[in-house]
Design an enzyme around this catalytic site. Structure first.
Site, short mmCIF file in Angstrom:
data_model
loop_
_atom_site.label_atom_id
_atom_site.label_comp_id
_atom_site.label_asym_id
_atom_site.label_seq_id
_atom_site.Cartn_x
_atom_site.Cartn_y
_atom_site.Cartn_z
N CYS A 263 3.21 -3.09 3.99
CA CYS A 263 2.29 -1.67 4.42
C CYS A 263 3.17 -1.19 5.32
O CYS A 263 4.41 -1.31 5.42
CB CYS A 263 1.01 -2.39 4.75
N GLY A 264 2.24 -0.02 6.00
CA GLY A 264 3.30 0.62 6.93
C GLY A 264 3.86 -0.06 8.07
O GLY A 264 5.08 -0.17 8.42
N THR A 265 3.05 -0.92 8.57
CA THR A 265 3.47 -1.85 9.73
C THR A 265 3.96 -3.24 9.28
O THR A 265 4.65 -3.97 10.18
CB THR A 265 2.47 -2.05 10.86
N GLY B 166 -1.46 -5.18 9.12
CA GLY B 166 -2.86 -5.40 8.38
C GLY B 166 -2.83 -6.10 6.98
O GLY B 166 -3.41 -7.10 6.72
N HIS C 263 7.19 -30.62 11.29
CA HIS C 263 6.81 -29.22 10.65
C HIS C 263 5.40 -29.16 9.78
O HIS C 263 4.54 -28.15 9.81
CB HIS C 263 7.62 -28.25 10.37
N ASP D 275 0.94 -1.28 -0.13
CA ASP D 275 -0.02 0.12 -0.07
C ASP D 275 0.87 1.17 0.00
O ASP D 275 2.14 1.13 -0.18
CB ASP D 275 -1.11 -0.05 1.16
N HIS E 86 10.39 -23.56 9.47
CA HIS E 86 9.51 -24.22 10.39
C HIS E 86 8.02 -24.12 9.72
O HIS E 86 7.13 -24.86 10.19
CB HIS E 86 9.57 -23.72 11.73
C1 RB5 Z 1 -1.83 2.62 6.38
O1 RB5 Z 1 -1.72 4.38 6.84
C2 RB5 Z 1 -1.58 1.94 7.32
O2 RB5 Z 1 -2.57 1.54 8.14
C3 RB5 Z 1 -1.37 0.50 6.56
O3 RB5 Z 1 -0.28 0.87 5.73
C4 RB5 Z 1 -0.90 -0.59 7.62
O4 RB5 Z 1 0.37 -0.16 8.70
C5 RB5 Z 1 -1.86 -1.33 8.21
O5 RB5 Z 1 -1.68 -2.41 9.12
#
Ligand code: RB5
Length: 145
Positions: free
Chosen positions: A67-69, A72, A135, A10, A100
């Site tokens: 994505c950012g983290t 998601g 596994h 994203d 594993h």
């Molecule tokens: C987008 O701002 C952010 O929510 C998305 O990239 C992600 O980190 C979601 O888990």
């Protein structure tokens, strides 16, 4: 035949996806870039589902989602039968996700790790092999029910 690696992200993962695409294009892998292609805001599940479908249909052997983290996009990918998406923040996790867990999708946080660490994580993910044995029994027990 080169391994086919699908990439998708994203807006929060766009810069890291571009960086990994450039470094992977210098290797022997066949890269399938499913987008997103700009920093415009998009919904990460849409990209995660598209990449998961590429794994399900055999269009890609493995996938990398950003994505950012990484949270998601891994949640969404893991809704698909046969997709085992692993959110990794270091090379050891990436190695173990293959050995594993037979992970077929690597998830990264573009706002969490830098490009150098991401390259090391990706290298482990793409080169480590599933160990099978006990596994296999365990990952069979993960499947959607
Ligand atoms: C987008 O701002 C952010 O929510 C998305 O990239 C992600 O980190 C979601 O888990």
């Amino acid at each position: 035949m080169p391994q086919k690696i699908a990439l998708a992200c994203d807006h929060g993962g766009f810069e890291l996806k571009e960086s990994l695409r450039r470094s992977l294009s210098r290797s022997d892998y066949e890269i399938i870039d499913l987008g997103t292609h700009t920093t415009d805001s998009v919904d990460y599940p849409d990209l995660a589902h598209e990449l998961a479908r590429a794994i399900e249909t055999g269009q890609a052997d493995k996938g990398i989602l950003i994505c950012g983290t990484g949270i998601g996009i891994s949640m969404a990918a893991n809704r698909h039968r046969g997709v085992r998406a692993a959110l990794c923040t270091d090379p050891y996790m990436a190695k173990m996700s293959r050995e594993h867990n037979d992970a077929n999708v690597l998830c990264l946080g573009g706002r969490v790790i830098g490009p150098g660490l991401a390259e090391d994580i990706v290298r482990e993910f793409l080169t480590a092999s599933f160990q099978g044995g006990r596994h296999s029994r365990r990952i069979d027990k993960i499947e959607l029910r």
